[in-house]
Design a protein around this motif. Structure first.
Motif, PDB file in Angstrom:
ATOM      1  N   ILE A  85       0.858  -1.185   0.000  1.00  0.00           N
ATOM      2  CA  ILE A  85       0.000   0.000   0.000  1.00  0.00           C
ATOM      3  C   ILE A  85       0.893   1.234   0.000  1.00  0.00           C
ATOM      4  N   VAL A  86       0.593   2.177  -0.873  1.00  0.00           N
ATOM      5  CA  VAL A  86       1.345   3.425  -0.959  1.00  0.00           C
ATOM      6  C   VAL A  86       0.413   4.576  -0.596  1.00  0.00           C
ATOM      7  N   ILE A  87       0.851   5.421   0.350  1.00  0.00           N
ATOM      8  CA  ILE A  87       0.062   6.593   0.755  1.00  0.00           C
ATOM      9  C   ILE A  87       0.668   7.826   0.102  1.00  0.00           C
ATOM     10  N   GLU A  88      -0.108   8.462  -0.748  1.00  0.00           N
ATOM     11  CA  GLU A  88       0.338   9.625  -1.510  1.00  0.00           C
ATOM     12  C   GLU A  88      -0.157  10.914  -0.857  1.00  0.00           C
ATOM     13  N   PRO A  89       0.343  12.081  -1.299  1.00  0.00           N
ATOM     14  CA  PRO A  89      -0.190  13.357  -0.797  1.00  0.00           C
ATOM     15  C   PRO A  89      -1.708  13.412  -0.938  1.00  0.00           C
ATOM     16  N   GLY A  90      -2.342  14.039   0.049  1.00  0.00           N
ATOM     17  CA  GLY A  90      -3.792  14.074   0.079  1.00  0.00           C
ATOM     18  C   GLY A  90      -4.397  12.816   0.644  1.00  0.00           C
ATOM     19  N   GLN A  91      -3.540  11.944   1.225  1.00  0.00           N
ATOM     20  CA  GLN A  91      -3.957  10.663   1.812  1.00  0.00           C
ATOM     21  C   GLN A  91      -4.609   9.744   0.787  1.00  0.00           C
ATOM     22  N   ARG A  92      -4.159   9.840  -0.464  1.00  0.00           N
ATOM     23  CA  ARG A  92      -4.623   8.900  -1.488  1.00  0.00           C
ATOM     24  C   ARG A  92      -3.919   7.564  -1.282  1.00  0.00           C
ATOM     25  N   CYS A  93      -4.685   6.491  -1.252  1.00  0.00           N
ATOM     26  CA  CYS A  93      -4.153   5.149  -1.007  1.00  0.00           C
ATOM     27  C   CYS A  93      -4.154   4.370  -2.316  1.00  0.00           C
ATOM     28  N   LEU A  94      -2.988   3.873  -2.698  1.00  0.00           N
ATOM     29  CA  LEU A  94      -2.846   3.162  -3.956  1.00  0.00           C
ATOM     30  C   LEU A  94      -2.095   1.863  -3.741  1.00  0.00           C
ATOM     31  N   SER A  95      -2.303   0.931  -4.649  1.00  0.00           N
ATOM     32  CA  SER A  95      -1.452  -0.247  -4.691  1.00  0.00           C
ATOM     33  C   SER A  95      -0.133   0.159  -5.352  1.00  0.00           C
ATOM     34  N   PRO A  96       0.916  -0.671  -5.270  1.00  0.00           N
ATOM     35  CA  PRO A  96       2.188  -0.306  -5.913  1.00  0.00           C
ATOM     36  C   PRO A  96       2.067  -0.036  -7.410  1.00  0.00           C
ATOM     37  N   GLY A  98      -0.555   1.412  -8.778  1.00  0.00           N
ATOM     38  CA  GLY A  98      -1.401   2.577  -8.998  1.00  0.00           C
ATOM     39  C   GLY A  98      -2.884   2.368  -8.852  1.00  0.00           C
ATOM     40  N   GLU A  99      -3.332   1.179  -8.446  1.00  0.00           N
ATOM     41  CA  GLU A  99      -4.767   0.935  -8.272  1.00  0.00           C
ATOM     42  C   GLU A  99      -5.293   1.654  -7.031  1.00  0.00           C
ATOM     43  N   PRO A 100      -6.371   2.446  -7.142  1.00  0.00           N
ATOM     44  CA  PRO A 100      -6.937   3.122  -5.963  1.00  0.00           C
ATOM     45  C   PRO A 100      -7.440   2.110  -4.942  1.00  0.00           C
ATOM     46  N   LEU A 101      -7.118   2.344  -3.679  1.00  0.00           N
ATOM     47  CA  LEU A 101      -7.496   1.412  -2.612  1.00  0.00           C
ATOM     48  C   LEU A 101      -8.384   2.037  -1.549  1.00  0.00           C
ATOM     49  N   THR A 102      -8.612   3.352  -1.611  1.00  0.00           N
ATOM     50  CA  THR A 102      -9.333   4.031  -0.540  1.00  0.00           C
ATOM     51  C   THR A 102     -10.716   3.422  -0.313  1.00  0.00           C
ATOM     52  N   GLU A 103     -11.505   3.326  -1.353  1.00  0.00           N
ATOM     53  CA  GLU A 103     -12.862   2.777  -1.204  1.00  0.00           C
ATOM     54  C   GLU A 103     -12.847   1.268  -0.994  1.00  0.00           C
ATOM     55  N   ARG A 104     -11.951   0.614  -1.672  1.00  0.00           N
ATOM     56  CA  ARG A 104     -11.884  -0.851  -1.560  1.00  0.00           C
ATOM     57  C   ARG A 104     -11.580  -1.303  -0.133  1.00  0.00           C
ATOM     58  N   PHE A 105     -10.780  -0.541   0.590  1.00  0.00           N
ATOM     59  CA  PHE A 105     -10.373  -0.924   1.942  1.00  0.00           C
ATOM     60  C   PHE A 105     -11.171  -0.218   3.030  1.00  0.00           C
ATOM     61  N   ALA A 106     -12.219   0.513   2.675  1.00  0.00           N
ATOM     62  CA  ALA A 106     -13.048   1.156   3.698  1.00  0.00           C
ATOM     63  C   ALA A 106     -13.733   0.088   4.544  1.00  0.00           C
ATOM     64  N   ARG A 107     -13.661   0.248   5.889  1.00  0.00           N
ATOM     65  CA  ARG A 107     -14.199  -0.767   6.797  1.00  0.00           C
ATOM     66  C   ARG A 107     -15.113  -0.180   7.867  1.00  0.00           C
ATOM     67  N   GLY A 108     -15.695   0.986   7.625  1.00  0.00           N
ATOM     68  CA  GLY A 108     -16.589   1.595   8.598  1.00  0.00           C
ATOM     69  C   GLY A 108     -16.162   3.009   8.926  1.00  0.00           C
ATOM     70  N   VAL A 109     -16.728   3.558   9.993  1.00  0.00           N
ATOM     71  CA  VAL A 109     -16.452   4.943  10.364  1.00  0.00           C
ATOM     72  C   VAL A 109     -14.967   5.121  10.684  1.00  0.00           C
ATOM     73  N   ARG A 110     -14.289   5.893   9.864  1.00  0.00           N
ATOM     74  CA  ARG A 110     -12.863   6.187  10.032  1.00  0.00           C
ATOM     75  C   ARG A 110     -12.036   4.928  10.293  1.00  0.00           C
ATOM     76  N   THR A 111     -12.410   3.869   9.642  1.00  0.00           N
ATOM     77  CA  THR A 111     -11.699   2.594   9.776  1.00  0.00           C
ATOM     78  C   THR A 111     -11.347   2.095   8.381  1.00  0.00           C
TER      79      THR A 111
END
Length: 330
Positions: A85-96, A98-111
């Protein structure tokens, strides 16, 4: 307010990025978000943490890590785990790749994490990121090492538990609650870290002025300490080495030598850097003016002050404030 309190009075989170990460192995976070400061607290399991160029350290339950940006760092279940997992500026979460992971890994309120939905994960970690340096204070950032690791047995605080309880709540005004808890956690951890390093010595048995905590240790020196407090308490004063020496009650030569040994730089160099760090914080106030700030930090001429400010920060005082305001509203 003493000088240590002045440093710790800086943090004022505003819409900080706060979440709970829940992860199952194997995992490795590579954080290159360029954020000025991040607080990490391990609440379940353990991990390894390393800033670029440093050896990995174990990160256990109850430990708190303070990571100073813009340096990159890695947190992983094992030092040998490849980055997942790569954390980019703006807290964008990507796979190595470049696949977006923010929504895929959402697990509830601020989790957020890679564990199955509904699972708590084998590792849980609180993450609190200050979005801009204007929310922390230039003086504090300049004084910190790249990584500060505080072990569970080195301090006693309920704040990690409180933040863990609040981060998953969804209530009106919750963002403000999390901001203030993050500030308290940071300040409390730094106070404990300052106390831990107060007596550190170098290889020759002297106070280590060139280590990351040299500034704090120097305040305990019987000669450099009083001189530091004079500078920090009254930066508008037209200080000279002779004037400081007179106030401290030692010769000019003795003060210059002792100050440089304890602090790692001459008195007048430190005076300038302190004034410029303070000026950077003062310029962030909405009603500040270049003339007023110049006077507060000991410059009789706004032009001379602006020249010194640009030399220290790479931009003019007004441009510095405008840039900070744009980041705050972005």
């Amino acid at each position: 307010m003493d000088s240590v309190a002045a440093f710790l009075d800086g943090p004022r989170a505003r819409q900080a990025f706060v979440l709970q990460a829940v992860l199952d192995p194997p995992w490795s976070l590579y954080v290159r978000d360029e954020a000025p400061l991040t607080v990490l607290a391990m609440t379940r399991g353990e991990a390894w943490i390393a800033s670029n160029g440093t050896d990995p350290c174990r990160f256990r339950v109850g430990d708190v890590a303070i990571m100073r940006g813009p340096d990159h760092y890695t947190v992983a279940d094992d030092p040998t785990s490849p980055v997942s997992i790569v954390i980019e500026p703006g807290q964008r979460c990507l796979s190595p790749d470049g696949e977006p992971l923010t929504e895929r890994f959402a697990r509830g309120v601020r989790t957020w994490g890679n564990c199955p939905p509904g699972s708590d994960g084998t590792m849980s970690m609180l993450v609190g990121t200050y979005v801009t340096d204007s929310h922390i204070g230039r003086r504090l950032l300049d004084a910190l090492p790249v990584m500060t690791l505080l072990r569970d047995d080195e301090w006693d605080s309920p704040l990690v538990s409180l933040l863990g309880d609040e981060v998953i709540r969804d209530a009106p005004g919750q963002g403000v609650v999390l901001d203030r808890l993050l500030d308290l956690l940071l300040v409390s951890a730094l106070r404990a870290a300052f106390g831990r390093h107060a007596g550190d010595l170098d290889e020759d048995g002297r106070r280590d002025a060139h280590g990351p905590w040299g500034w704090f240790r120097a305040h305990a020196d019987p000669v450099a300490g009083p001189a530091l407090r004079l500078i920090e308490d009254d930066p508008s004063q037209a200080w000279t080495v002779a004037a400081l020496a007179s106030k401290v009650g030692v010769s000019r030569a003795h003060l210059a030598r002792r100050f440089s040994d304890a602090v790692g730089e001459p008195p007048m160099t430190y005076l300038t850097s302190w004034r410029m760090a303070l000026a950077a914080d003062l310029m962030l106030a909405a009603d500040s003016t270049v003339t007023a700030v110049a006077q507060q930090v000991g410059y009789g001429s706004p032009f001379t002050f602006s020249t010194a400010f640009k030399r220290a920060h790479g931009t003019s005082p007004r441009a510095y404030r405008n840039t900070a305001a744009e980041r705050d509203t972005a």
